[in-house]
Design a protein around this motif. Structure first.
Motif, PDB file in Angstrom:
ATOM      1  N   THR A 112       0.800  -1.233   0.000  1.00 21.16           N
ATOM      2  CA  THR A 112       0.000   0.000   0.000  1.00 21.16           C
ATOM      3  C   THR A 112       0.828   1.276   0.000  1.00 21.16           C
ATOM      4  N   LYS A 113       2.080   1.197   0.473  1.00 24.92           N
ATOM      5  CA  LYS A 113       2.906   2.406   0.572  1.00 24.92           C
ATOM      6  C   LYS A 113       4.241   2.295  -0.154  1.00 24.92           C
ATOM      7  N   GLY A 114       4.714   1.109  -0.384  1.00 24.07           N
ATOM      8  CA  GLY A 114       6.009   0.937  -1.015  1.00 24.07           C
ATOM      9  C   GLY A 114       7.144   1.269  -0.064  1.00 24.07           C
ATOM     10  N   ASP A 115       8.296   1.563  -0.636  1.00 25.05           N
ATOM     11  CA  ASP A 115       9.480   1.937   0.149  1.00 25.05           C
ATOM     12  C   ASP A 115      10.213   3.020  -0.626  1.00 25.05           C
ATOM     13  N   ARG A 146      -0.041 -18.559  -4.048  1.00 24.37           N
ATOM     14  CA  ARG A 146       1.170 -18.025  -3.408  1.00 24.37           C
ATOM     15  C   ARG A 146       2.428 -18.512  -4.122  1.00 24.37           C
ATOM     16  N   VAL A 147       2.475 -19.797  -4.470  1.00 30.15           N
ATOM     17  CA  VAL A 147       3.685 -20.332  -5.095  1.00 30.15           C
ATOM     18  C   VAL A 147       3.918 -19.717  -6.467  1.00 30.15           C
ATOM     19  N   TYR A 148       2.841 -19.381  -7.165  1.00 33.19           N
ATOM     20  CA  TYR A 148       2.990 -18.742  -8.480  1.00 33.19           C
ATOM     21  C   TYR A 148       3.589 -17.351  -8.326  1.00 33.19           C
ATOM     22  N   ILE A 149       3.096 -16.587  -7.339  1.00 28.77           N
ATOM     23  CA  ILE A 149       3.610 -15.232  -7.122  1.00 28.77           C
ATOM     24  C   ILE A 149       5.091 -15.287  -6.762  1.00 28.77           C
ATOM     25  N   ILE A 150       5.466 -16.196  -5.874  1.00 31.68           N
ATOM     26  CA  ILE A 150       6.879 -16.328  -5.486  1.00 31.68           C
ATOM     27  C   ILE A 150       7.723 -16.707  -6.694  1.00 31.68           C
ATOM     28  N   ALA A 151       7.235 -17.626  -7.513  1.00 31.36           N
ATOM     29  CA  ALA A 151       7.988 -18.059  -8.692  1.00 31.36           C
ATOM     30  C   ALA A 151       8.196 -16.905  -9.666  1.00 31.36           C
ATOM     31  N   GLN A 152       7.161 -16.066  -9.832  1.00 30.59           N
ATOM     32  CA  GLN A 152       7.296 -14.934 -10.743  1.00 30.59           C
ATOM     33  C   GLN A 152       8.336 -13.945 -10.238  1.00 30.59           C
ATOM     34  N   PHE A 153       8.321 -13.665  -8.953  1.00 32.14           N
ATOM     35  CA  PHE A 153       9.340 -12.772  -8.393  1.00 32.14           C
ATOM     36  C   PHE A 153      10.740 -13.344  -8.620  1.00 32.14           C
ATOM     37  N   ILE A 173      12.115  -3.804  -9.570  1.00 30.68           N
ATOM     38  CA  ILE A 173      11.495  -3.843  -8.244  1.00 30.68           C
ATOM     39  C   ILE A 173      11.848  -5.140  -7.522  1.00 30.68           C
ATOM     40  N   ALA A 174      11.736  -6.263  -8.231  1.00 31.70           N
ATOM     41  CA  ALA A 174      11.977  -7.566  -7.605  1.00 31.70           C
ATOM     42  C   ALA A 174      13.392  -7.675  -7.061  1.00 31.70           C
ATOM     43  N   LYS A 175      14.347  -7.100  -7.779  1.00 28.73           N
ATOM     44  CA  LYS A 175      15.743  -7.188  -7.349  1.00 28.73           C
ATOM     45  C   LYS A 175      16.003  -6.376  -6.087  1.00 28.73           C
ATOM     46  N   GLN A 176      15.112  -5.456  -5.752  1.00 35.09           N
ATOM     47  CA  GLN A 176      15.246  -4.666  -4.531  1.00 35.09           C
ATOM     48  C   GLN A 176      14.675  -5.375  -3.305  1.00 35.09           C
TER      49      GLN A 176
END
Length: 226
Positions: A112-115, A146-153, A173-176
């Protein structure tokens, strides 16, 4: 001698033509290996068209998809995208929450807020305030395993998802994100129920200019190339 049996022809409809797609992406409950195949019914038409084109042209790598789409023209891919975007199917029930209270708080903050320190935008900035997507190019995040989301990241982090696409905002984003942050985000998203009245992508939202620049690779218009 038995009478000749007349041939039986399948109806010439898009529903009949995409049966090979439905084998993996159908509405059936997902478990085990099938959890790695995402729901595509109701996804934004522009998003689906771009992904089909990416698979066909080798920018997104998954050999079974590349073989299925080999040689298909853009117009046919648009028709496929329109068909799946128009489908109205019930979402699967939410998965049990597997994150701790601290992980839930972390996931909510990032979503909701990011970093701002790490220049990580909130998920809601691109995927809509209800996380159901932003038409016509950004997909929803709810109703995915959940496993699909983790795999995509993981694929984004290691450059295995998209080839030759710069800038690739999700890869940046994922690398951060840390492994713990990805796990928390995936657990939280998969545990959220879907409000059926909000299951369509937001057609009125627009990406902030900075995000539109960073995410240009996912908003290619039909007819454009990269």
């Amino acid at each position: 001698m038995a009478a000749d049996i007349p041939p039986v022809y399948a109806p010439d409809t898009m529903a009949e033509r995409v049966k090979a797609c439905v084998i993996c992406h159908g509405p059936e409950d997902k478990a085990g290996r099938d959890a790695y195949y995402p729901r595509i019914a109701g996804k934004p038409e522009g998003y689906l068209f771009n992904q089909l084109r990416n698979f066909r042209d080798g920018r997104r790598h998954y050999r079974p998809m590349a073989l299925l789409l080999e040689g298909l023209p853009d117009q046919y891919l648009r028709e496929m995208a329109l068909y799946f975007a128009s489908l109205q199917q019930a979402f699967p029930p939410p998965e049990p929450m597997t994150a701790s209270p601290a992980e839930v708080a972390l996931a909510r903050k990032l979503i909701t807020k990011g970093d701002s320190v790490r220049k990580i935008p909130a998920c809601v900035e691109c995927h809509g305030k209800d996380l159901m997507g932003t038409a016509p190019f950004i997909p929803g995040l709810l109703g995915l395993p959940r496993v699909y989301i983790i795999a995509q990241f993981g694929n984004w982090q290691h450059g295995a998802l998209m080839r030759g696409q710069t800038p690739d905002c999700m890869s940046e984003i994922a690398k951060q994100l840390t492994t713990g942050e990805i796990s928390a985000i995936a657990a939280w998203l998969a545990a959220q129920p879907v409000d059926e009245s909000l299951k369509k992508a937001d057609s009125g939202a627009t990406l902030p200019p900075e995000l539109a620049r960073r995410c240009s690779s996912v908003v290619l218009q039909p007819g454009e190339s990269q």
